[in-house]
Design a protein around this motif. Structure first.
Motif, PDB file in Angstrom:
ATOM      1  N   GLU A  22       0.744  -1.182   0.003  1.00 41.30           N
ATOM      2  CA  GLU A  22      -0.093  -0.169  -0.114  1.00 41.30           C
ATOM      3  C   GLU A  22       0.976   1.267  -0.065  1.00 41.30           C
ATOM      4  O   GLU A  22       0.479   2.261  -0.263  1.00 41.30           O
ATOM      5  N   LEU A  23       2.144   1.143   0.301  1.00 45.43           N
ATOM      6  CA  LEU A  23       2.934   2.314   0.233  1.00 45.43           C
ATOM      7  C   LEU A  23       3.475   2.384  -0.911  1.00 45.43           C
ATOM      8  O   LEU A  23       4.393   3.491  -1.281  1.00 45.43           O
ATOM      9  N   ILE A  24       3.577   1.573  -2.124  1.00 47.20           N
ATOM     10  CA  ILE A  24       4.213   1.497  -3.117  1.00 47.20           C
ATOM     11  C   ILE A  24       3.069   1.687  -4.451  1.00 47.20           C
ATOM     12  O   ILE A  24       2.303   0.762  -4.706  1.00 47.20           O
ATOM     13  N   PRO A  25       3.119   2.756  -4.938  1.00 51.64           N
ATOM     14  CA  PRO A  25       1.942   3.155  -5.953  1.00 51.64           C
ATOM     15  C   PRO A  25       2.015   2.012  -7.024  1.00 51.64           C
ATOM     16  O   PRO A  25       3.380   1.495  -7.430  1.00 51.64           O
ATOM     17  N   CYS A  26       0.970   1.440  -7.537  1.00 45.31           N
ATOM     18  CA  CYS A  26       0.876   0.517  -8.590  1.00 45.31           C
ATOM     19  C   CYS A  26       1.504  -0.703  -8.283  1.00 45.31           C
ATOM     20  O   CYS A  26       1.663  -1.614  -9.172  1.00 45.31           O
ATOM     21  N   CYS A  27       1.649  -1.320  -7.109  1.00 45.01           N
ATOM     22  CA  CYS A  27       2.321  -2.292  -6.716  1.00 45.01           C
ATOM     23  C   CYS A  27       1.649  -3.549  -7.398  1.00 45.01           C
ATOM     24  O   CYS A  27       2.255  -4.439  -8.080  1.00 45.01           O
ATOM     25  N   ASP A  28       0.459  -3.858  -6.948  1.00 45.18           N
ATOM     26  CA  ASP A  28      -0.407  -4.983  -7.745  1.00 45.18           C
ATOM     27  C   ASP A  28      -0.169  -5.118  -9.160  1.00 45.18           C
ATOM     28  O   ASP A  28      -0.101  -6.060  -9.752  1.00 45.18           O
ATOM     29  N   GLU A  29      -0.395  -3.594  -9.641  1.00 46.79           N
ATOM     30  CA  GLU A  29      -0.332  -3.609 -11.410  1.00 46.79           C
ATOM     31  C   GLU A  29       1.074  -4.024 -11.880  1.00 46.79           C
ATOM     32  O   GLU A  29       1.100  -4.954 -12.782  1.00 46.79           O
TER      33      GLU A  29
END
Length: 305
Positions: A234-241
């Motif tokens: 949640e602290l890293i933008p676009c992580c799941d993507e």
């Protein structure tokens, strides 16, 4: 007295489910050169490469390289040697690739070359672990390959080394996003369900098995984590993507390197470049600058050059 140089690899801690216990050495290096100076009673520093401008603003008295040199001199009971330390930086600092561990390991290695009774790598690892607090970064930085290390109150530091299969590659993407280790730890829950803990233990064991038996197809499951990745992503933008893009491009699996913000995908050598490009493109489409590289595991750890 001649200059001494040491090269220390980057590390990717946790390796998915191996929170605070598994760490991987990667073939990306910081290089440290120490030049003794007659009459000097402190250390001076020069930095070049990634983040050099930030490091140059730090108080020299607080630098981990000099601190670890002084620690080793004190432990062996010999007078300290002082001078200039030149640092060439290729590992992005404060991005989950063990840059601070390279400083600790380098200082110990440099000082160890100067004493009459040098310590073994095992003894240096004990000192490095005291300074770092977690062995999953300093152990692979010093020893290379994949290290499983556990700090036990009675037995001390227990560890084993696993050779990484030659065909395995690591697509490493470093976004221009800062995630401090302290903050990344603060978002973790203080308790976790027993069912999740059991699942994590199984995946950590499967990860080690996959690497020992060269069964990379198991990594899709083995790299899944329930202790830290669900909270830190949640602290890293676009992580799941980014993880999804890596999988679609052919990666076995992906995870957060250390506490982030670096993301790392485990790949076959035949797909690694398309995987790293797919990961990079996700960040760029979302307006986030990043650096992407394909790396191998480092088998040797820190060494003199």
């Amino acid at each position: 007295m001649m200059s001494i140089a040491v090269r220390v690899p980057a590390t990717s801690a946790n390796c998915g489910p191996g929170f605070d216990s598994l760490g991987l050495a990667l073939a990306m290096y910081n290089t440290f050169t120490f030049t003794p100076m007659e009459g000097a009673d402190t250390y001076s520093y020069t930095f070049q490469g990634l983040g050099a401008d930030i490091l140059e603003q730090e108080n020299p008295e607080d630098n981990l390289i000099g601190e670890s040199m002084k620690k080793l001199f004190a432990v062996v009971g010999e007078e300290g040697v002082f001078g200039r330390i030149d640092v060439s930086i290729a590992i992005p600092p404060a991005r989950g690739l063990g840059s601070s561990s390279t400083a600790i390991v380098a200082g110990l290695m440099l000082a160890n070359r100067l004493v009459k009774k040098p310590l073994s790598k095992v003894a240096m690892l004990e000192l490095a672990n005291e300074m770092e607090g977690h062995p999953d970064n300093v152990a692979p930085a010093l020893l290379g390959n994949l290290i499983c290390a556990v700090q036990d109150g009675a037995a001390g530091l227990c560890y084993g080394k696993i050779s990484v299969p030659y065909s395995l590659r690591f697509a490493v993407v470093v976004p221009d996003v800062l995630v401090s280790t302290e903050y990344a730890r603060s978002v973790l829950p203080t308790q976790i369900a027993h069912k999740k803990a059991v699942a994590n233990v199984g995946r950590a064991a499967l990860l080690v098995t996959a690497l020992q038996q060269n069964k990379p197809e198991l990594l899709a499951v083995a790299l899944e984590d329930m202790l830290h990745v669900p909270y830190r992503k949640e602290l890293i933008p676009c992580c799941d993507e980014v993880f999804a893009a890596a999988r679609e491009a052919g990666a076995y699996g992906s995870t957060i390197s250390g506490s982030g913000s670096t993301l790392i995908a485990y790949c076959n050598e035949s797909t690694a470049h398309q995987v790293v490009e797919a990961m990079v493109q996700v960040f760029l489409r979302n307006g986030i600058e990043c650096i992407g590289e394909v790396l191998t595991a480092d088998a040797n750890g820190a060494d003199y050059i």
